[in-house]
Design a protein around this motif. Structure first.
Motif, PDB file in Angstrom:
ATOM      1  N   ALA C  97      72.463 -52.540  57.698  1.00 22.79           N
ATOM      2  CA  ALA C  97      72.909 -53.686  56.914  1.00 22.79           C
ATOM      3  C   ALA C  97      73.772 -54.632  57.737  1.00 22.79           C
ATOM      4  N   ALA C  98      74.372 -54.106  58.804  1.00 22.41           N
ATOM      5  CA  ALA C  98      75.336 -54.906  59.564  1.00 22.41           C
ATOM      6  C   ALA C  98      74.782 -56.256  60.046  1.00 22.41           C
ATOM      7  N   PRO C  99      73.551 -56.312  60.611  1.00 25.00           N
ATOM      8  CA  PRO C  99      73.068 -57.622  61.071  1.00 25.00           C
ATOM      9  C   PRO C  99      72.931 -58.638  59.948  1.00 25.00           C
ATOM     10  N   VAL C 100      72.489 -58.173  58.763  1.00 28.85           N
ATOM     11  CA  VAL C 100      72.350 -59.089  57.632  1.00 28.85           C
ATOM     12  C   VAL C 100      73.717 -59.655  57.258  1.00 28.85           C
ATOM     13  N   LEU C 101      74.717 -58.758  57.194  1.00 28.38           N
ATOM     14  CA  LEU C 101      76.047 -59.211  56.838  1.00 28.38           C
ATOM     15  C   LEU C 101      76.661 -60.036  57.968  1.00 28.38           C
ATOM     16  N   GLY C 102      76.204 -59.775  59.214  1.00 26.70           N
ATOM     17  CA  GLY C 102      76.663 -60.590  60.340  1.00 26.70           C
ATOM     18  C   GLY C 102      76.296 -62.055  60.153  1.00 26.70           C
ATOM     19  N   LEU C 103      75.144 -62.306  59.530  1.00 25.04           N
ATOM     20  CA  LEU C 103      74.728 -63.680  59.225  1.00 25.04           C
ATOM     21  C   LEU C 103      75.778 -64.390  58.379  1.00 25.04           C
ATOM     22  N   LEU C 104      76.279 -63.656  57.371  1.00 23.58           N
ATOM     23  CA  LEU C 104      77.271 -64.238  56.461  1.00 23.58           C
ATOM     24  C   LEU C 104      78.546 -64.625  57.205  1.00 23.58           C
ATOM     25  N   LEU C 105      78.815 -63.916  58.292  1.00 26.22           N
ATOM     26  CA  LEU C 105      80.059 -64.173  59.030  1.00 26.22           C
ATOM     27  C   LEU C 105      79.799 -65.024  60.269  1.00 26.22           C
ATOM     28  N   SER C 106      78.655 -65.648  60.353  1.00 25.21           N
ATOM     29  CA  SER C 106      78.208 -66.417  61.512  1.00 25.21           C
ATOM     30  C   SER C 106      78.524 -65.718  62.836  1.00 25.21           C
ATOM     31  N   LEU C 107      78.112 -64.461  62.905  1.00 28.52           N
ATOM     32  CA  LEU C 107      78.229 -63.675  64.135  1.00 28.52           C
ATOM     33  C   LEU C 107      77.424 -64.361  65.244  1.00 28.52           C
ATOM     34  N   PRO C 108      78.042 -64.536  66.439  1.00 26.35           N
ATOM     35  CA  PRO C 108      77.304 -65.183  67.530  1.00 26.35           C
ATOM     36  C   PRO C 108      76.032 -64.425  67.885  1.00 26.35           C
ATOM     37  N   GLN C 109      75.066 -65.174  68.394  1.00 24.17           N
ATOM     38  CA  GLN C 109      73.748 -64.618  68.689  1.00 24.17           C
ATOM     39  C   GLN C 109      73.794 -63.333  69.515  1.00 24.17           C
ATOM     40  N   GLU C 110      74.610 -63.363  70.593  1.00 23.33           N
ATOM     41  CA  GLU C 110      74.626 -62.188  71.495  1.00 23.33           C
ATOM     42  C   GLU C 110      75.269 -60.989  70.811  1.00 23.33           C
ATOM     43  N   GLY C 111      75.986 -61.246  69.722  1.00 30.67           N
ATOM     44  CA  GLY C 111      76.750 -60.173  69.083  1.00 30.67           C
ATOM     45  C   GLY C 111      75.891 -59.152  68.373  1.00 30.67           C
ATOM     46  N   TYR C 112      74.747 -59.591  67.815  1.00 27.13           N
ATOM     47  CA  TYR C 112      73.971 -58.700  66.950  1.00 27.13           C
ATOM     48  C   TYR C 112      73.634 -57.381  67.618  1.00 27.13           C
ATOM     49  N   ARG C 113      73.133 -57.513  68.855  1.00 27.58           N
ATOM     50  CA  ARG C 113      72.698 -56.323  69.565  1.00 27.58           C
ATOM     51  C   ARG C 113      73.857 -55.323  69.680  1.00 27.58           C
ATOM     52  N   TRP C 114      75.028 -55.842  70.093  1.00 31.29           N
ATOM     53  CA  TRP C 114      76.121 -54.914  70.368  1.00 31.29           C
ATOM     54  C   TRP C 114      76.774 -54.393  69.108  1.00 31.29           C
ATOM     55  N   VAL C 115      76.781 -55.192  68.041  1.00 29.16           N
ATOM     56  CA  VAL C 115      77.297 -54.671  66.766  1.00 29.16           C
ATOM     57  C   VAL C 115      76.438 -53.498  66.320  1.00 29.16           C
ATOM     58  N   ILE C 116      75.119 -53.675  66.388  1.00 34.66           N
ATOM     59  CA  ILE C 116      74.232 -52.597  65.955  1.00 34.66           C
ATOM     60  C   ILE C 116      74.396 -51.378  66.850  1.00 34.66           C
ATOM     61  N   ILE C 117      74.411 -51.619  68.179  1.00 36.50           N
ATOM     62  CA  ILE C 117      74.521 -50.477  69.097  1.00 36.50           C
ATOM     63  C   ILE C 117      75.847 -49.749  68.893  1.00 36.50           C
ATOM     64  N   SER C 118      76.946 -50.508  68.778  1.00 37.53           N
ATOM     65  CA  SER C 118      78.246 -49.847  68.657  1.00 37.53           C
ATOM     66  C   SER C 118      78.347 -49.085  67.337  1.00 37.53           C
ATOM     67  N   LEU C 119      77.846 -49.668  66.257  1.00 36.97           N
ATOM     68  CA  LEU C 119      77.885 -48.956  64.976  1.00 36.97           C
ATOM     69  C   LEU C 119      76.991 -47.724  65.016  1.00 36.97           C
TER      70      LEU C 119
END
Lengths: 205, 247, 206
Positions: C97-119
């Protein structure tokens, strides 16, 4: 002997309840424990099941030969009757659950979720669990609670069949199961008289 | 003294008897050393040329911080003794030390804030040292809460001992994590004060004295509280017996 | 073990936390983008925490825990499976769910990969540590608050390294060091903590 207990002393919540208890259980034996509420029946059974340690004394039993059934049945309400039995069979490394379903007449209920069963039906399922474990010694705590006369008879038959196959059963109960071969063990004479639970509580005084 | 005689003091009765004699001396000595250290430090040392008189809070801050960590260390050791040898006094001593350690941590945090205000211009900064102490504070809270939540004494002793062991590992991990994290925020070095470094003897000596005072104070408090715990435990045993006689 | 229930609970809580953040800090995209990795980690951690008391609660109530303890399964295996089950029902959905919610927080493009990997790397540690906390407080009335108090300080290292990976990733910095440390914590807790959890569970069943 499958299970032998010698000079056992057990305590509940730091207070000794039974002491000097010795008995033995061999193949084909049914031993019924009697005693007033709070005399330590449940504590004794939990100790035999290995859930708690005795204060002193010896318990000799082959490992992995004993199965314990408590007040609560350990039934998952969202799973069906069959799924519940299959789960416990897998936990104990067994395959066949049909004898258990037959012995407690669970076939008509097999696909119902356990949460939809009546109290007595749940208990029958809880007791059927004993059969899928493949263990030789049954240690049962008030197995007949909420069972009707017919179900008690089913249970008695199941116990009889089990001991006839070389099993044994240790049952804490207040009612007469109609098992003529059962021996009675009254726990009243073994109520703890000693006051200190162990040398350390004594050393506090 | 060989080890066997040492274990003798793990007997509650023997412990009470011995501390009866020892405690007044320890308490008196603690009061004396602590008083001497603090008075010396506060009134008979010159002001620091850079920090002025605010530096004098060091005589409270450093010793309490030292004891905040040592109290947890002592709890770790007594917990291990309980797990291995099952000496009840050991478990009760760990229980007795926890609130003392909690208060020491609180003193260290508060004096740190009071010192930080004039020096750094802020009551609080997420400096690695301060943060670590805040985490230690949480560990103390959890440990004490677990003791309080469980009725059976032996169960509580077992569970809190394991929590103390696991907590120690995680506290150490947190310490490194916090250091790392703060570096990541590019602050710290300019803010962090390294006490004790390049201090003149005139400041060092009274600091040592008040450190000794805090150690003695800690020992006295823990002995006192352990005696209370032993007596409370004895009370529970007596009540349980009485209930049984009437049952 | 699969009949635990409460599958969507943690997920809904995660959603609530993330939705509430813009209301409390303001809708500026730049600010949100900066704090997004940290908020996602915090939300995941809180959602995880919320569901911890369910790990053993049902099994304790219906007596299965006693029966499992007397079964041939070693206690260490039981707590490990429990932690795995918690991760599958709570941690893994949070990762997804994190990437979807990242959209709501305007997570920078490069962030998605590392948010998912770290979680993905960090949430198993949260489940294993949480299982230890749940084992400590099993059977306690009002154990929920105590559970949070016990577990939160234990979560600090995982949160620090996990959020650091996500933040550095989002800012395009090197992530190797915190990533290795995060993986180390996860491996270490998975390998060692079940022994402690099993020990406290045995004590609690006594």
């Amino acid at each position: 002997m499958m299970l032998s207990v010698s000079d056992l002393m057990i305590s509940r919540g730091g207070i000794p309840v039974l002491e000097g208890l010795s008995f033995a259980l061999g193949a084909g034996d049914v031993l019924v424990l009697r005693g007033p509420n709070g005399c330590g029946k449940t504590t004794l059974l939990r100790t035999l099941a290995g859930l708690q340690l005795p204060v002193s004394g010896r318990i000799d039993v082959a490992s992995e030969s004993l199965v314990y059934a408590a007040h609560a049945d350990g039934i998952k309400t969202t799973l069906t009757v069959t799924e519940n039995l299959r789960f416990w069979a897998q936990v104990f490394g067994q395959e066949n659950i049909m004898p258990a379903i037959e012995a407690f007449h669970l076939a008509p209920l097999a696909d119902r979720p356990a949460g939809a069963l009546s109290a007595g039906q749940k208990r029958r399922l809880g007791l059927a669990r004993l059969l899928v474990t493949g263990r030789a010694i049954w240690v049962l705590d008030e197995p007949t609670v909420s069972l009707d006369a017919e179900a008690v008879a089913m249970f008695a038959t199941a116990v009889r069949t089990h001991v006839a196959d070389g099993g044994a059963a240790l049952i804490a109960t207040h009612i007469d199961l109609g098992l003529r071969e059962a021996r009675l063990l009254d726990l009243e004479p073994y109520r703890a008289r000693a006051l200190a639970t162990d040398d350390f509580d004594g050393s506090f005084l | 003294m060989n080890l066997n005689t040492l274990w003798e003091y793990a007997n509650p009765k023997k412990f009470i008897q011995t501390t009866d004699r020892v405690l007044p001396w320890v308490a008196g000595l603690a009061a004396l050393t602590l008083g001497a250290g603090l008075v010396w430090g506060f009134f008979f040392t010159p002001d620091d040329y850079r920090q002025g008189s605010t530096v004098k809070i060091i005589y409270l801050h450093v010793p309490s911080a030292l004891m905040a960590i040592n109290a947890w260390l002592m709890m770790l050791i007594t917990s291990l003794v309980w797990i291995v040898r099952r000496h009840h006094v050991s478990a009760l001593a760990a229980r007795a030390a926890a609130p003392v350690g909690l208060v020491m941590t609180l003193i260290a945090l508060l004096t740190g804030a009071i010192w930080g205000q004039p020096m750094w211009g802020t009551w609080w900064a997420w400096d690695p040292r301060l943060t670590s102490f805040l985490i230690l504070f949480l560990f103390y809270l959890g440990y004490i809460a677990l003791w309080a939540a469980i009725e059976n004494d032996d169960t509580a002793a077992d569970l809190t001992s394991i929590l103390c062991l696991v907590g120690s590992v995680f506290a150490l991990l947190s310490r490194y994590a916090v250091n790392f994290w703060n570096q990541g925020l590019h602050q710290g070095a300019s803010l962090s004060v390294a006490p004790g470094e390049r201090m003149a003897m005139t400041f060092k000596l009274p600091l040592y004295v008040s450190m000794a005072g805090f150690v003695l104070l800690f020992v006295a408090l823990v002995l006192m509280r352990t005696r209370t715990e032993i007596r409370a435990r004895r009370l529970r045993v007596l009540i349980a017996r009485q209930r049984m006689e009437h049952a | 073990m699969r009949a635990g229930g409460g599958f969507g609970l943690g997920l809904s809580f995660f959603l609530i936390v993330v939705v509430l953040v813009p209301f409390s800090v303001g809708p500026q995209n730049a600010l949100l983008a900066e704090i997004a990795p940290g908020v996602l980690w915090l939300g995941a951690l809180l959602a995880c925490l919320l569901s911890l008391d369910r790990i053993f609660a049902l099994d304790w109530e219906d007596g299965s825990l006693d029966l499992l303890a007397t079964s041939p399964l070693p206690m260490e295996a039981i707590v490990s499976v429990k932690a795995l089950a918690h991760w599958l029902t709570t941690g893994l959905p949070l990762v997804l769910a994190a990437p979807v919610l990242g959209l709501l927080l305007s997570l920078p493009q490069e962030g998605y990969r590392w948010v998912i990997i770290s979680l993905f790397l960090g949430t198993p540690a949260l489940s294993v540590i949480g299982t230890f906390g749940a084992a400590l407080t099993v059977g306690l009335k009002r154990g929920g608050l105590l559970l949070s108090l016990l577990v939160l300080p234990l979560y600090v290292p995982t949160l620090i390294f996990g959020a650091e990976v996500a933040r550095r990733g989002a800012e395009g910095l090197a992530v190797t060091t915190p990533l290795l440390l995060l993986a180390g914590i996860t491996c270490g807790t998975i390998a060692l903590l079940p022994f402690a959890s099993a020990a406290v569970l045995r004590v609690n069943l006594r």
